[in-house]
Design a protein around this motif. Structure first.
Motif, PDB file in Angstrom:
ATOM      1  N   PHE A   1       1.823   2.996   0.367  1.00  0.00           N
ATOM      2  CA  PHE A   1       2.177   3.990   1.382  1.00  0.00           C
ATOM      3  C   PHE A   1       1.054   5.015   1.548  1.00  0.00           C
ATOM      4  CE2 PHE A   1       6.915   3.130   1.227  1.00  0.00           C
ATOM      5  CZ  PHE A   1       7.010   2.850   2.584  1.00  0.00           C
ATOM      6  N   SER A   2       0.465   5.426   0.432  1.00  0.00           N
ATOM      7  CA  SER A   2      -0.617   6.411   0.497  1.00  0.00           C
ATOM      8  C   SER A   2      -1.833   5.846   1.222  1.00  0.00           C
ATOM      9  CB  SER A   2      -1.007   6.852  -0.917  1.00  0.00           C
ATOM     10  OG  SER A   2       0.077   7.472  -1.573  1.00  0.00           O
ATOM     11  N   THR A   3      -2.118   4.573   0.974  1.00  0.00           N
ATOM     12  CA  THR A   3      -3.225   3.920   1.689  1.00  0.00           C
ATOM     13  C   THR A   3      -2.919   3.850   3.178  1.00  0.00           C
ATOM     14  OG1 THR A   3      -3.632   2.560  -0.273  1.00  0.00           O
ATOM     15  CG2 THR A   3      -4.677   1.868   1.775  1.00  0.00           C
ATOM     16  N   MET A   4      -1.678   3.517   3.516  1.00  0.00           N
ATOM     17  CA  MET A   4      -1.265   3.481   4.919  1.00  0.00           C
ATOM     18  C   MET A   4      -1.427   4.860   5.573  1.00  0.00           C
ATOM     19  SD  MET A   4       2.539   2.766   6.512  1.00  0.00           S
ATOM     20  CE  MET A   4       3.090   4.390   5.961  1.00  0.00           C
ATOM     21  N   ASP A   5      -1.043   5.911   4.852  1.00  0.00           N
ATOM     22  CA  ASP A   5      -1.157   7.262   5.393  1.00  0.00           C
ATOM     23  C   ASP A   5      -2.614   7.641   5.644  1.00  0.00           C
ATOM     24  OD1 ASP A   5       1.590   7.522   5.252  1.00  0.00           O
ATOM     25  OD2 ASP A   5       1.553   8.517   3.287  1.00  0.00           O
ATOM     26  N   ALA A   6      -3.504   7.221   4.741  1.00  0.00           N
ATOM     27  CA  ALA A   6      -4.927   7.516   4.912  1.00  0.00           C
ATOM     28  C   ALA A   6      -5.476   6.808   6.151  1.00  0.00           C
ATOM     29  CB  ALA A   6      -5.704   7.087   3.666  1.00  0.00           C
ATOM     30  N   VAL A   7      -5.052   5.555   6.360  1.00  0.00           N
ATOM     31  CA  VAL A   7      -5.468   4.823   7.561  1.00  0.00           C
ATOM     32  C   VAL A   7      -4.901   5.495   8.807  1.00  0.00           C
ATOM     33  CG1 VAL A   7      -5.274   2.634   8.802  1.00  0.00           C
ATOM     34  CG2 VAL A   7      -5.682   2.629   6.336  1.00  0.00           C
ATOM     35  N   ALA A   8      -3.642   5.911   8.732  1.00  0.00           N
ATOM     36  CA  ALA A   8      -2.991   6.554   9.876  1.00  0.00           C
ATOM     37  C   ALA A   8      -3.682   7.862  10.248  1.00  0.00           C
ATOM     38  CB  ALA A   8      -1.520   6.817   9.566  1.00  0.00           C
TER      39      ALA A   8
ATOM     40  N   SER B   1       7.493   9.122  -7.318  1.00  0.00           N
ATOM     41  CA  SER B   1       7.014   9.330  -5.954  1.00  0.00           C
ATOM     42  C   SER B   1       5.950  10.423  -5.912  1.00  0.00           C
ATOM     43  CB  SER B   1       8.184   9.709  -5.029  1.00  0.00           C
ATOM     44  OG  SER B   1       9.101   8.647  -4.926  1.00  0.00           O
ATOM     45  N   TYR B   2       5.953  11.309  -6.927  1.00  0.00           N
ATOM     46  CA  TYR B   2       4.965  12.380  -6.973  1.00  0.00           C
ATOM     47  C   TYR B   2       3.541  11.858  -7.139  1.00  0.00           C
ATOM     48  CZ  TYR B   2       8.570  15.966  -7.405  1.00  0.00           C
ATOM     49  OH  TYR B   2       9.617  16.804  -7.167  1.00  0.00           O
ATOM     50  N   LEU B   3       3.390  10.619  -7.576  1.00  0.00           N
ATOM     51  CA  LEU B   3       2.048  10.050  -7.700  1.00  0.00           C
ATOM     52  C   LEU B   3       1.352   9.965  -6.348  1.00  0.00           C
ATOM     53  CD1 LEU B   3       2.673   7.177 -10.274  1.00  0.00           C
ATOM     54  CD2 LEU B   3       1.332   9.244 -10.632  1.00  0.00           C
ATOM     55  N   GLY B   4       2.146  10.013  -5.282  1.00  0.00           N
ATOM     56  CA  GLY B   4       1.553  10.007  -3.948  1.00  0.00           C
ATOM     57  C   GLY B   4       0.591  11.168  -3.737  1.00  0.00           C
ATOM     58  N   ILE B   5       0.856  12.286  -4.389  1.00  0.00           N
ATOM     59  CA  ILE B   5      -0.056  13.438  -4.269  1.00  0.00           C
ATOM     60  C   ILE B   5      -1.413  13.100  -4.861  1.00  0.00           C
ATOM     61  CG2 ILE B   5      -0.399  15.874  -4.821  1.00  0.00           C
ATOM     62  CD1 ILE B   5       2.601  16.139  -5.138  1.00  0.00           C
ATOM     63  N   VAL B   6      -1.397  12.422  -5.994  1.00  0.00           N
ATOM     64  CA  VAL B   6      -2.652  12.036  -6.653  1.00  0.00           C
ATOM     65  C   VAL B   6      -3.421  11.057  -5.769  1.00  0.00           C
ATOM     66  CG1 VAL B   6      -3.672  11.003  -8.710  1.00  0.00           C
ATOM     67  CG2 VAL B   6      -1.586  12.382  -8.912  1.00  0.00           C
ATOM     68  N   TYR B   7      -2.716  10.042  -5.267  1.00  0.00           N
ATOM     69  CA  TYR B   7      -3.362   9.063  -4.384  1.00  0.00           C
ATOM     70  C   TYR B   7      -3.929   9.738  -3.140  1.00  0.00           C
ATOM     71  CZ  TYR B   7      -0.847   5.533  -7.164  1.00  0.00           C
ATOM     72  OH  TYR B   7      -0.352   4.759  -8.175  1.00  0.00           O
ATOM     73  N   ALA B   8      -3.133  10.624  -2.543  1.00  0.00           N
ATOM     74  CA  ALA B   8      -3.576  11.294  -1.313  1.00  0.00           C
ATOM     75  C   ALA B   8      -4.823  12.129  -1.556  1.00  0.00           C
ATOM     76  CB  ALA B   8      -2.443  12.172  -0.764  1.00  0.00           C
TER      77      ALA B   8
ATOM     78  N   PHE C   1      -7.778   9.719  -1.776  1.00  0.00           N
ATOM     79  CA  PHE C   1      -8.136   9.210  -0.446  1.00  0.00           C
ATOM     80  C   PHE C   1      -8.762  10.308   0.409  1.00  0.00           C
ATOM     81  CE2 PHE C   1      -4.666   5.872  -1.100  1.00  0.00           C
ATOM     82  CZ  PHE C   1      -5.594   4.899  -1.449  1.00  0.00           C
ATOM     83  N   GLY C   2      -8.287  11.531   0.218  1.00  0.00           N
ATOM     84  CA  GLY C   2      -8.881  12.646   0.960  1.00  0.00           C
ATOM     85  C   GLY C   2     -10.347  12.820   0.634  1.00  0.00           C
ATOM     86  N   ILE C   3     -10.691  12.625  -0.647  1.00  0.00           N
ATOM     87  CA  ILE C   3     -12.087  12.705  -1.069  1.00  0.00           C
ATOM     88  C   ILE C   3     -12.888  11.529  -0.505  1.00  0.00           C
ATOM     89  CG2 ILE C   3     -13.636  12.582  -3.052  1.00  0.00           C
ATOM     90  CD1 ILE C   3     -11.451  13.937  -4.711  1.00  0.00           C
ATOM     91  N   ALA C   4     -12.334  10.331  -0.639  1.00  0.00           N
ATOM     92  CA  ALA C   4     -13.068   9.119  -0.278  1.00  0.00           C
ATOM     93  C   ALA C   4     -13.315   9.005   1.215  1.00  0.00           C
ATOM     94  CB  ALA C   4     -12.303   7.892  -0.779  1.00  0.00           C
TER      95      ALA C   4
END
Length: 292
Positions: free
Chosen positions: A26-33, A247-254, A257-260
């Motif tokens: 989901f986090s990867t999808m959000d980064a693409v979106a 679900s809080y791991l989404g913050i870490v993923y986000a 992805f924000g950096i990358a």
């Protein structure tokens, strides 16, 4: 009166791992979106996510299995779940046009508290001190990252908060329906509901898709489908309140992805908050995997 059958420790452990995979997808999808939202209307990006899921699920099922899969004794539950899932995606994608990926994810990730409370109130799940502690500590980590006093709370911040509310209801309905039916039925109902609703909305805002952007639109649908499958499986096999903190791991993923992809580097407090979230998740996982 039949006694409530609790998931085994092995099922809970597997549910946690599947949810973690789903959150990563989901986090990867959000980064693409977020990248697509810089050039296309929100409704069109949401449409791509659901039309992609509809196409993939229909292809995987094949013509002979579509009819039997659609049949369900719980049509209203599926409709409600699908509606809240669509609202979750639409509200979150809309928020990405106003605030950063990590900030939006942090606000949306208040949903585990709502899921845990809702599971205790409406599904009869046990709300023990360890689960409460895991959720509260993870929320503290989220607050460390977003720091309300830093000016993040604006009208736009209400969008991911509303997203959290819709996600919590969707997750609880997923748990309720998932104990009665396989994931394919939920996947198909959600895909068709979202595809039809967004296809109507996108007519009024359609923007021609550049050839170079087609892979990202396709990836959006694929990631959303895989993530949704993981979500359904996880909430079907484990108690919602047990796996919700992950679900809080989404913050870490986000944040990563924000950096990358967008050059959004977290500050010191964001790193501290991420460590708090990860620590709370590992604690709950450890406690939940101990044999009863």
């Amino acid at each position: 009166m039949n006694a409530k059958i609790l998931p085994t420790a092995a099922a809970t452990r597997k549910g946690i791992l599947i949810l973690m995979l789903g959150v990563a997808l989901f986090s990867t999808m959000d980064a693409v979106a977020k990248g697509l939202l810089q050039s296309y209307p929100t409704a069109q990006v949401v449409w791509a996510r659901f039309i992609g899921q509809a196409v993939l699920v229909l292809v995987i099922l094949g013509p002979k299995r579509i009819g039997p899969t659609l049949r369900t004794p719980y049509p209203w539950l599926h409709m409600a779940r699908s509606g809240f899932q669509l609202a979750t995606t639409a509200l979150f994608f809309l928020s990405l046009g106003y605030i950063g990926l990590a900030e939006a994810t942090a606000l949306a990730d208040t949903s585990p508290l709502l899921i845990t409370l809702g599971a205790a109130l409406f599904l009869g799940e046990k709300l023990g001190p360890r689960r409460i502690a895991g959720v509260v500590v993870a929320m503290i980590g989220a607050l460390i990252i977003i720091r309300p006093g830093a000016g993040l709370f604006s009208p736009a911040a209400l969008l991911p908060l509303a997203c959290a509310f819709c996600y919590a209801i969707s997750a609880l309905l997923t748990r309720l329906v998932g104990q009665k039916e396989g994931p394919a039925t939920s996947m198909l109902h959600a895909a068709l509901f979202g595809a039809v609703a967004t296809s109507i909305a996108v007519i009024f805002v359609w923007h021609p898709i550049a050839l170079a952007d087609l892979p990202r639109f396709v990836a959006l649908g694929c990631l959303g489908t895989a993530a949704q499958f993981c979500l359904i499986r996880a909430f079907s096999m484990a108690e919602a309140s047990a796996i919700a903190p992950f679900s809080y791991l989404g913050i870490v993923y986000a944040t990563l992805f924000g950096i990358a992809f967008y050059g959004e580097y977290p500050d010191f407090w964001a790193v501290i908050g991420a460590l708090v979230i990860a620590g709370s998740g590992l604690y709950v996982w450890h406690r939940e995997t101990i044999k009863r």
